[in-house]
Design an enzyme around this catalytic site. Structure first.
Site, PDB file in Angstrom:
ATOM      1  N   HIS A   1      -3.421   7.660   6.898  1.00 44.54           N
ATOM      2  CA  HIS A   1      -3.244   6.205   6.872  1.00 44.54           C
ATOM      3  C   HIS A   1      -4.300   5.506   7.719  1.00 44.54           C
ATOM      4  CE1 HIS A   1      -1.171   2.259   7.225  1.00 44.54           C
ATOM      5  NE2 HIS A   1      -0.771   2.568   6.013  1.00 44.54           N
TER       6      HIS A   1
ATOM      7  N   ASP B   1       0.813  -1.214   0.000  1.00 44.34           N
ATOM      8  CA  ASP B   1       0.000   0.000   0.000  1.00 44.34           C
ATOM      9  C   ASP B   1       0.848   1.268   0.000  1.00 44.34           C
ATOM     10  OD1 ASP B   1       0.783  -0.721   2.590  1.00 44.34           O
ATOM     11  OD2 ASP B   1      -0.936   0.239   3.544  1.00 44.34           O
TER      12      ASP B   1
END
Length: 303
Positions: A265, A65
């Protein structure tokens, strides 16, 4: 002035309205990325910025990611007729990881320069940035980054006149050059005042709270920090997987005496991070829930 855009604020997997983690800054005609998750190219286009001026890409670590958007970005930069070198910075193993990803992007019209981080903290000066990479605490080797734009002192005209420094040398001295003329050596410190306050931004994600974050974010103009979970009941899960909660990020921002905190995040399960911000602001009042394309301009202080 430093332009800052949080391109994506998602962790683990992209969502329909949340791209994966990436930060982009622009300074003096040069752009820098920190991380390049899936969807980074789309986020850049949505922001209205361009790919070609990206000169530096820093990676916190090599989970998908944070780096899965790189091959496509490299191809797009190549198709934009870029020929200037691109510098990649990241933990040890960077060239091996990128070479594997480049199986699908083998031919590029520009060279890639690799800087692999091996020490707990390292500094790099590039494209006007003073970059400090510092190791944090994740389940793989992971680094945070502090970007600083240093600012020299003011040129002191009266000192230059008193010392009889020729007028034609003033601009070169102001640029930091040492100049010799007629057997006399003129140095910048002869005419420049003390350094002025610059600009400081710290970015860290995928980590537990760590003293290095507080140290290197000290008095930062902006701290962009992971807040994987807003829910208090997920504190144990954050510890298990080496992530952070909103409250933990706020406490570090407070300890570092940063001016502003953006959280980023987020876990895919965290749909509405703003719902938890009232409690966060009790710890650190100048905190914001980051979102895709959240932007600001960090300015030098007025003299």
């Amino acid at each position: 002035m430093l332009d800052v855009c949080l391109l994506g604020c998602g962790g683990m997997m992209p969502l329909p309205r949340r791209w994966l983690t990436s930060l982009m800054t622009r300074y003096n005609g040069s752009s820098l990325l920190i991380d390049c998750g899936e969807g980074t190219q789309i986020a850049i286009k949505e922001k209205g910025w361009v790919f070609k001026p990206i000169d530096v890409i820093c990676f916190t670590h090599y989970h998908g990611d944070h780096i899965s958007g790189l091959p496509g970005l490299l191809l797009t930069m190549g198709n934009a007729d870029r020929t200037e070198p691109l510098t990649l910075i990241g933990p040890r193993g960077l060239e091996r990881v990128v070479s594997a990803l480049r199986v699908i992007a083998p031919e590029l019209p520009f060279p890639i320069r690799y800087i692999e981080l091996r020490e707990p903290a390292e500094t790099i000066d590039i494209c006007g940035y003073h970059i400090t990479a510092f190791r944090v605490n994740h389940n793989v080797i992971c680094y945070g980054y502090t970007l600083e734009i240093h600012r020299s002192g003011k040129f002191q005209v009266e000192r230059a006149k008193e010392q009889g420094i020729p007028l034609k040398l003033w601009s070169r001295l102001q640029k930091g050059e040492t100049v010799e003329q007629d057997g006399v050596l003129y140095r910048p410190e002869m005419v420049m005042g003390p350094p002025r306050k610059g600009i400081k931004l710290t970015y860290c994600t995928d980590t537990r709270p760590h003293p290095a974050i507080v140290e290197y974010a000290r008095e930062a103009d902006l701290l962009i920090c992971e807040g994987m979970y807003g829910e208090a009941e997920k504190a144990a899960k954050a510890k298990e997987y080496k992530h952070m909660t909103f409250q933990e990020a706020a406490r570090m921002a407070k300890e570092a005496q940063a001016r502003e905190l953006w959280l980023t995040h987020y876990s895919p399960s965290l749909i509405h991070p703003e719902e938890y911000m009232e409690e966060v602001r009790r710890v650190f009042p100048n905190a914001c829930a980051g979102h895709d394309r959240k932007s600001c301009e960090l300015q030098f202080e007025e003299d």
